[in-house]
Design an enzyme around this catalytic site. Structure first.
Site, PDB file in Angstrom:
ATOM      1  N   HIS A  28      23.325  14.076 -35.990  1.00  0.00           N
ATOM      2  CA  HIS A  28      22.351  15.069 -36.444  1.00  0.00           C
ATOM      3  C   HIS A  28      21.771  14.765 -37.825  1.00  0.00           C
ATOM      4  CE1 HIS A  28      26.273  16.583 -37.746  1.00  0.00           C
ATOM      5  NE2 HIS A  28      26.582  16.845 -36.499  1.00  0.00           N
ATOM      6  N   HIS A  82      37.230  23.676 -31.689  1.00  0.00           N
ATOM      7  CA  HIS A  82      35.853  23.608 -32.192  1.00  0.00           C
ATOM      8  C   HIS A  82      34.949  23.296 -31.001  1.00  0.00           C
ATOM      9  CE1 HIS A  82      32.395  22.794 -34.506  1.00  0.00           C
ATOM     10  NE2 HIS A  82      32.609  21.540 -34.831  1.00  0.00           N
ATOM     11  N   GLU A  84      31.795  22.426 -30.789  1.00  0.00           N
ATOM     12  CA  GLU A  84      30.676  21.476 -30.879  1.00  0.00           C
ATOM     13  C   GLU A  84      30.862  20.387 -29.811  1.00  0.00           C
ATOM     14  OE1 GLU A  84      29.998  19.943 -34.815  1.00  0.00           O
ATOM     15  OE2 GLU A  84      28.158  18.927 -34.222  1.00  0.00           O
ATOM     16  N   ASP A  86      30.693  17.265 -29.430  1.00  0.00           N
ATOM     17  CA  ASP A  86      31.471  16.018 -29.552  1.00  0.00           C
ATOM     18  C   ASP A  86      32.959  16.275 -29.288  1.00  0.00           C
ATOM     19  OD1 ASP A  86      31.255  17.478 -31.905  1.00  0.00           O
ATOM     20  OD2 ASP A  86      31.421  15.753 -33.229  1.00  0.00           O
ATOM     21  N   ASP A 167      37.411  19.604 -37.498  1.00  0.00           N
ATOM     22  CA  ASP A 167      36.574  18.706 -38.304  1.00  0.00           C
ATOM     23  C   ASP A 167      37.010  18.607 -39.775  1.00  0.00           C
ATOM     24  OD1 ASP A 167      35.062  17.778 -36.252  1.00  0.00           O
ATOM     25  OD2 ASP A 167      33.303  19.009 -36.660  1.00  0.00           O
ATOM     26  N   HIS A 228      37.973  13.820 -36.176  1.00  0.00           N
ATOM     27  CA  HIS A 228      37.287  12.529 -36.365  1.00  0.00           C
ATOM     28  C   HIS A 228      38.086  11.698 -37.358  1.00  0.00           C
ATOM     29  CE1 HIS A 228      33.523  13.791 -34.459  1.00  0.00           C
ATOM     30  NE2 HIS A 228      33.488  14.858 -35.226  1.00  0.00           N
TER      31      HIS A 228
END
Ligand SMILES: Cc1cc2nc3c(=O)[nH]c(=O)nc-3n(C[C@H](O)[C@H](O)[C@H](O)COP(=O)(O)O)c2cc1C
Length: 403
Positions: A28, A82, A84, A86, A167, A228
């Protein structure tokens, strides 16, 4: 060739079963030159539990890693920390495939997953502080709203003193090393700060509160496992202290000079301002938006006390490269900055006023008179630029001396 993938044991009861995305270069608008990982974790409790999933195209990599430990159909629970994409992109397909007994998310996570996938899967909401028994061990959920989405939560496994931090404490870094202590500290600090600046920065006050909340909870934490990048298993204080530093954004005696140029007049001004700042003892980062990515600018701003921006006038406006970085910076809400604007023009000269307005909207305190020049800067204008540098340096050194 799917069986090339296997799980990585993190503790007695937890395996990393995520995926490595070696080629992704953009999240993004945030450039990720070193790729990333989507981390998912398998808790081998009596009730086997999968914490988070991966981006949709990486589902088979995750499932193959899971299969190296256990038949995926044995997974009883899935936790979505989470929503999101990904970390949830393959969730609907995984649910259809392995048919877990239950899927859990925060109340907002439940809503968000519905809004994302529009399917009939039932997801059970969990509250802040709620626990889930896995038979021989238990999970505790901790809401971390807006770090960095409204649905975000941490999950804690007391038995292994293991925090699944989604994250938070993460970074975009594709490696085969799974642990932070296997990666050079400078790489971790750079990628961690870049991730923080580009993703977490607007929520810094919430980060500070969350860090206090975790400390006050008295939870023992041996492992921090983000969604991540590498897993933290040694010297956790190092990354926690960095988070506190990044979140508090105390201004340093460092200035970032960001500009774009067509015919180098604005560049000459940027050079004069930068030289002057450096002569006064301020650390300077000079970034031309003709060549620099916006992500790099935010990384540099993270530990800076001054933001000085320049653009020539183009069609009564600023150059698009500057509009890009100013919009991006504004959204990330850096604080405690002083600054000024400069630029060259040919006839109407609106760019500097536009930049000043943008700086004010970003709550950057303008502490020096802006400098605008018609066409190329002569000695008198370069002298004004030099003065701008001196004024900003003096103000910055005054402010950072008391910090
Ligand atoms: C396509 C184009 C559009 C421009 N539009 C304006 C304008 O609307 N108003 C103005 O004052 N100058 C305008 N200029 C002139 C530039 O602002 C001027 O050449 C300036 O000195 C360029 O600075 P630089 O050397 O940093 O690129 C325009 C120049 C170009 C090439």
């Amino acid at each position: 060739m799917n069986d090339i993938y296997s799980a990585v044991k993190v503790t007695d009861n937890v395996y990393w079963v995520g995926a490595i995305d070696w080629t992704i270069r953009d999240f993004h608008g945030y450039t990720t030159p070193r790729g990333s990982t989507y981390n998912a974790y398998l808790v081998m409790a009596d009730d086997i539990t999968l914490i988070d999933t991966v981006k949709a195209p990486f589902m088979s990599e995750m499932l193959t890693r899971i299969k190296s430990v256990v038949d995926p159909s044995k997974i009883k629970y899935i936790i979505s920390n989470h929503s999101e994409m990904d970390h949830s992109g393959c969730l609907p397909e995984v649910i259809d495939l392995i048919k877990p007994q239950k899927v859990f998310a925060s109340a907002t996570g439940v809503k968000t997953l519905k809004e994302l996938f529009h399917n009939q899967h039932e997801i059970t909401p969990v509250k802040d502080g709620e626990t889930l028994s896995l038979g021989n061990m238990k999970l505790t959920f901790m809401e971390t709203r807006m770090i960095h989405w409204p649905d975000s939560m941490f999950t804690y496994l007391a038995k292994d003193e293991f925090l699944f931090s989604q994250d938070a404490f993460g970074m975009h870094l594709a490696t085969l090393e799974r642990f932070a202590d296997e990666i050079p500290a400078a790489t971790l600090e750079y990628e961690g700060a870049t991730y923080y600046a580009n993703i977490v920065l607007p929520y810094s006050p919430i980060v500070l509160k969350a860090l206090e909340k975790v400390a006050a909870s008295g939870l023992k934490i041996k492992i921090i496992a983000p969604d991540h990048g590498p897993i933290w298993r040694k010297d956790l204080g190092w990354i926690i202290e960095l988070y506190k530093k990044w979140a508090s954004q105390k201004p340093a005696a460092k200035a970032v000079v960001v500009y774009a140029t067509m015919w180098h007049s604005t560049e000459k001004m940027a050079r004069a301002i930068s030289e002057s700042l450096a002569q006064e003892g301020v650390k300077v980062k000079l970034l031309s938006m003709n060549e620099t990515h916006r992500s790099e600018v935010v990384y540099e701003v993270l530990d800076s006390g001054a933001l000085i921006v320049g653009s020539p006038t183009l069609n009564n406006n600023i150059l698009p490269q500057m509009a890009d970085v100013m919009t991006y910076l504004k959204g990330l809400k850096p604080v405690n900055l002083i600054g000024a604007a400069f630029g060259s023009y040919g006839w109407s000269g609106e760019s500097v006023k536009h930049l000043e307005t943008m700086l004010k909207e970003m709550k950057v305190e303008i502490v020096a008179e802006s400098v605008a020049v018609k066409n190329t800067p002569g000695d008198n204008v370069l002298e004004k630029c030099h003065e701008m540098g001196k004024t900003i340096a003096a103000e910055l050194l005054k402010r950072t001396a008391v910090n």
